[in-house]
Design a protein around this motif. Sequence first.
Motif, PDB file in Angstrom:
ATOM      1  N   TRP A 142       0.816  -1.212   0.000  1.00  0.00           N
ATOM      2  CA  TRP A 142       0.000   0.000   0.000  1.00  0.00           C
ATOM      3  C   TRP A 142       0.845   1.256   0.000  1.00  0.00           C
ATOM      4  CZ3 TRP A 142      -4.820   0.635  -1.378  1.00  0.00           C
ATOM      5  CH2 TRP A 142      -5.636  -0.495  -1.446  1.00  0.00           C
ATOM      6  N   GLN A 143       2.068   1.156   0.472  1.00  0.00           N
ATOM      7  CA  GLN A 143       2.980   2.290   0.323  1.00  0.00           C
ATOM      8  C   GLN A 143       3.300   2.523  -1.153  1.00  0.00           C
ATOM      9  OE1 GLN A 143       6.469   2.114   2.774  1.00  0.00           O
ATOM     10  NE2 GLN A 143       5.329   1.752   4.649  1.00  0.00           N
ATOM     11  N   ARG A 144       3.472   1.416  -1.901  1.00  0.00           N
ATOM     12  CA  ARG A 144       3.724   1.558  -3.353  1.00  0.00           C
ATOM     13  C   ARG A 144       2.499   2.114  -4.060  1.00  0.00           C
ATOM     14  NH1 ARG A 144       6.446  -3.412  -2.503  1.00  0.00           N
ATOM     15  NH2 ARG A 144       4.608  -4.583  -3.192  1.00  0.00           N
ATOM     16  N   ILE A 145       1.299   1.678  -3.640  1.00  0.00           N
ATOM     17  CA  ILE A 145       0.068   2.224  -4.215  1.00  0.00           C
ATOM     18  C   ILE A 145      -0.007   3.729  -3.989  1.00  0.00           C
ATOM     19  CG2 ILE A 145      -2.450   2.255  -4.002  1.00  0.00           C
ATOM     20  CD1 ILE A 145      -1.456  -0.145  -5.506  1.00  0.00           C
ATOM     21  N   PHE A 146       0.380   4.153  -2.795  1.00  0.00           N
ATOM     22  CA  PHE A 146       0.383   5.579  -2.459  1.00  0.00           C
ATOM     23  C   PHE A 146       1.320   6.359  -3.367  1.00  0.00           C
ATOM     24  CE2 PHE A 146       2.152   9.079   0.173  1.00  0.00           C
ATOM     25  CZ  PHE A 146       0.990   9.801   0.379  1.00  0.00           C
ATOM     26  N   LEU A 147       2.446   5.738  -3.741  1.00  0.00           N
ATOM     27  CA  LEU A 147       3.434   6.418  -4.575  1.00  0.00           C
ATOM     28  C   LEU A 147       3.132   6.318  -6.067  1.00  0.00           C
ATOM     29  CD1 LEU A 147       6.919   5.745  -2.945  1.00  0.00           C
ATOM     30  CD2 LEU A 147       5.843   7.941  -3.382  1.00  0.00           C
ATOM     31  N   THR A 148       2.261   5.404  -6.469  1.00  0.00           N
ATOM     32  CA  THR A 148       1.955   5.223  -7.897  1.00  0.00           C
ATOM     33  C   THR A 148       0.563   5.760  -8.231  1.00  0.00           C
ATOM     34  OG1 THR A 148       1.294   2.932  -7.376  1.00  0.00           O
ATOM     35  CG2 THR A 148       3.529   3.285  -8.208  1.00  0.00           C
ATOM     36  N   ILE A 149      -0.453   4.992  -7.874  1.00  0.00           N
ATOM     37  CA  ILE A 149      -1.823   5.434  -8.144  1.00  0.00           C
ATOM     38  C   ILE A 149      -2.118   6.732  -7.397  1.00  0.00           C
ATOM     39  CG2 ILE A 149      -4.255   4.837  -7.867  1.00  0.00           C
ATOM     40  CD1 ILE A 149      -3.486   1.921  -8.205  1.00  0.00           C
ATOM     41  N   GLY A 150      -1.601   6.825  -6.176  1.00  0.00           N
ATOM     42  CA  GLY A 150      -1.830   8.028  -5.377  1.00  0.00           C
ATOM     43  C   GLY A 150      -1.283   9.273  -6.036  1.00  0.00           C
ATOM     44  N   ILE A 151      -0.101   9.175  -6.616  1.00  0.00           N
ATOM     45  CA  ILE A 151       0.495  10.360  -7.247  1.00  0.00           C
ATOM     46  C   ILE A 151      -0.258  10.725  -8.523  1.00  0.00           C
ATOM     47  CG2 ILE A 151       2.207   9.150  -8.652  1.00  0.00           C
ATOM     48  CD1 ILE A 151       2.684  12.456  -6.752  1.00  0.00           C
ATOM     49  N   LEU A 152      -0.796   9.722  -9.224  1.00  0.00           N
ATOM     50  CA  LEU A 152      -1.606  10.023 -10.411  1.00  0.00           C
ATOM     51  C   LEU A 152      -2.867  10.793 -10.014  1.00  0.00           C
ATOM     52  CD1 LEU A 152      -1.338   6.672 -12.425  1.00  0.00           C
ATOM     53  CD2 LEU A 152      -0.219   8.851 -12.920  1.00  0.00           C
ATOM     54  N   ILE A 153      -3.479  10.355  -8.911  1.00  0.00           N
ATOM     55  CA  ILE A 153      -4.665  11.071  -8.417  1.00  0.00           C
ATOM     56  C   ILE A 153      -4.290  12.490  -8.010  1.00  0.00           C
ATOM     57  CG2 ILE A 153      -6.409  11.141  -6.585  1.00  0.00           C
ATOM     58  CD1 ILE A 153      -6.297   8.072  -6.536  1.00  0.00           C
ATOM     59  N   ALA A 154      -3.147  12.619  -7.339  1.00  0.00           N
ATOM     60  CA  ALA A 154      -2.724  13.931  -6.841  1.00  0.00           C
ATOM     61  C   ALA A 154      -2.407  14.888  -7.983  1.00  0.00           C
ATOM     62  CB  ALA A 154      -1.500  13.776  -5.934  1.00  0.00           C
ATOM     63  N   VAL A 155      -1.673  14.403  -8.984  1.00  0.00           N
ATOM     64  CA  VAL A 155      -1.232  15.277 -10.075  1.00  0.00           C
ATOM     65  C   VAL A 155      -2.363  15.541 -11.064  1.00  0.00           C
ATOM     66  CG1 VAL A 155       0.357  15.531 -12.004  1.00  0.00           C
ATOM     67  CG2 VAL A 155       1.160  14.546  -9.853  1.00  0.00           C
ATOM     68  N   PHE A 156      -2.909  14.474 -11.623  1.00  0.00           N
ATOM     69  CA  PHE A 156      -3.917  14.650 -12.666  1.00  0.00           C
ATOM     70  C   PHE A 156      -5.311  14.913 -12.093  1.00  0.00           C
ATOM     71  CE2 PHE A 156      -0.576  12.067 -14.637  1.00  0.00           C
ATOM     72  CZ  PHE A 156      -0.286  12.858 -15.737  1.00  0.00           C
ATOM     73  N   GLY A 157      -5.594  14.298 -10.944  1.00  0.00           N
ATOM     74  CA  GLY A 157      -6.906  14.492 -10.350  1.00  0.00           C
ATOM     75  C   GLY A 157      -7.068  15.861  -9.730  1.00  0.00           C
ATOM     76  N   MET A 158      -6.181  16.180  -8.763  1.00  0.00           N
ATOM     77  CA  MET A 158      -6.347  17.412  -7.987  1.00  0.00           C
ATOM     78  C   MET A 158      -5.763  18.632  -8.688  1.00  0.00           C
ATOM     79  SD  MET A 158      -8.224  16.827  -5.556  1.00  0.00           S
ATOM     80  CE  MET A 158      -8.082  18.535  -5.047  1.00  0.00           C
ATOM     81  N   ARG A 159      -4.637  18.475  -9.396  1.00  0.00           N
ATOM     82  CA  ARG A 159      -3.973  19.653  -9.964  1.00  0.00           C
ATOM     83  C   ARG A 159      -4.427  19.961 -11.392  1.00  0.00           C
ATOM     84  NH1 ARG A 159      -2.080  17.235  -5.231  1.00  0.00           N
ATOM     85  NH2 ARG A 159      -0.777  18.734  -4.124  1.00  0.00           N
ATOM     86  N   LEU A 160      -5.057  19.019 -12.071  1.00  0.00           N
ATOM     87  CA  LEU A 160      -5.475  19.260 -13.455  1.00  0.00           C
ATOM     88  C   LEU A 160      -6.990  19.141 -13.608  1.00  0.00           C
ATOM     89  CD1 LEU A 160      -4.517  19.819 -16.340  1.00  0.00           C
ATOM     90  CD2 LEU A 160      -4.335  17.352 -16.693  1.00  0.00           C
ATOM     91  N   VAL A 161      -7.557  18.014 -13.178  1.00  0.00           N
ATOM     92  CA  VAL A 161      -8.982  17.758 -13.388  1.00  0.00           C
ATOM     93  C   VAL A 161      -9.855  18.541 -12.403  1.00  0.00           C
ATOM     94  CG1 VAL A 161     -10.778  15.983 -13.420  1.00  0.00           C
ATOM     95  CG2 VAL A 161      -8.497  15.478 -14.320  1.00  0.00           C
ATOM     96  N   PHE A 162      -9.438  18.591 -11.138  1.00  0.00           N
ATOM     97  CA  PHE A 162     -10.272  19.213 -10.112  1.00  0.00           C
ATOM     98  C   PHE A 162     -10.659  20.662 -10.434  1.00  0.00           C
ATOM     99  CE2 PHE A 162     -10.279  21.892  -6.258  1.00  0.00           C
ATOM    100  CZ  PHE A 162     -11.465  21.452  -5.683  1.00  0.00           C
ATOM    101  N   PRO A 163      -9.712  21.551 -10.806  1.00  0.00           N
ATOM    102  CA  PRO A 163     -10.119  22.931 -11.124  1.00  0.00           C
ATOM    103  C   PRO A 163     -11.115  23.005 -12.278  1.00  0.00           C
ATOM    104  CG  PRO A 163      -7.737  22.796 -10.833  1.00  0.00           C
ATOM    105  CD  PRO A 163      -8.239  21.394 -10.900  1.00  0.00           C
ATOM    106  N   VAL A 164     -10.941  22.117 -13.269  1.00  0.00           N
ATOM    107  CA  VAL A 164     -11.864  22.110 -14.408  1.00  0.00           C
ATOM    108  C   VAL A 164     -13.253  21.665 -13.960  1.00  0.00           C
ATOM    109  CG1 VAL A 164     -12.337  21.096 -16.669  1.00  0.00           C
ATOM    110  CG2 VAL A 164      -9.990  21.691 -16.039  1.00  0.00           C
TER     111      VAL A 164
END
Length: 385
Positions: free
Chosen positions: A61-83
Amino acid sequence: MLLKTFGWSFAVTVAGLALAGVLWGWQGLAIVGILSILEISLSFDNAVINAGILRKMNAFWQRIFLTIGILIAVFGMRLVFPVVIVAITAKLGPIEAVNLAINDKAHYQELVTSAHPAIAAFGGIFLLMIFLDFLFEEREHKWLAWIEKPMARMGKLDTLSIIVALVVLLVSAMTVATSVAHGGGDKSATVLLSGVAGLITYLVVGGISGYFEDKLEEDKEDDAVAAAASGGAVNGTPPVPRKGAGAVMGMAGKAAFFMFLYLEVIDASFSFDGVIGAFAITNDIFEMALGLGIGAMYIRSLTVFLVRKGTLDDYVYLEHGAHYAIGALAVILLITIKFEINEVITGLVGLVLIGLSFWSSLVRNRREGKPGSDAPAKSEVTSGV
């Protein structure tokens, strides 16, 4: 270990800055670099809080946090969320919102900024609940004992944190939300609704993750009893798990999944001020996503580093400082519904509180003959104090 933990962050930084230079030239490269630093400075307390949760999980789950989690953080919160925010508040379709973000950046920035009261109320109340639940909980180590001792006694009333959060929300709706700086007009109803949504989100996600965590602990106790009954004990005593960082990184299954969701919501709440603040530097959503994404990558790597080094066990007041920084950020978010507060101030408040808690931890370790620079296994000793 440093290279192993931060290797991907270094690689993403090099690739991201190179891409920024190719696409937008030296100016774009500088903007992305500044946004990365902004994100790291605003979110260091996020890393400490995340580490306190992540150390309960297993390596998977630490690896999940660093892989899927970072995708959510970058593309989800920093790109998709404002839109998405623009689409909801301006009542636009998703394609229209994306087209607006790419082709009419000034109007897009205006719409995102006008949505700030709702964003600040949601994130502010969510973060405030994290701080209050920490403050009202009885714990072994106390940093500011003159505050934490009476608060822990008051915390015996289970619903106190909810009551305080609702009072804060009502006061915010009746004061700062009556004439806001972002978009103008009375935003009381919007702030109330968004704040209640933040409270409900915290109670649901945090409650579910807490339930599975408690159930996991009960299962471990049952297994220990069963092992003792079947002769697996030593001298009639079931084996005791080793204390420290490595002992608690075993959460898996449903418990880890909901804890992962809880981590992502925390990250989202922390990212609100970064996303809004980034518009002071650029209104290009791709520059913003790249710069804030690089910063978010470092925060995640730092989280894992703190877990693997057992830093929170060695420096016992770090979590206190991070939670006080969360409380300060929650208040700042609610104040920014009406008043402008520079992101530098927000970042400095968090850094100062964490710095003071780190210094207090060093003083404590030296006083007890346990300098924090000793071996990584120190967490076994410190956690038992």
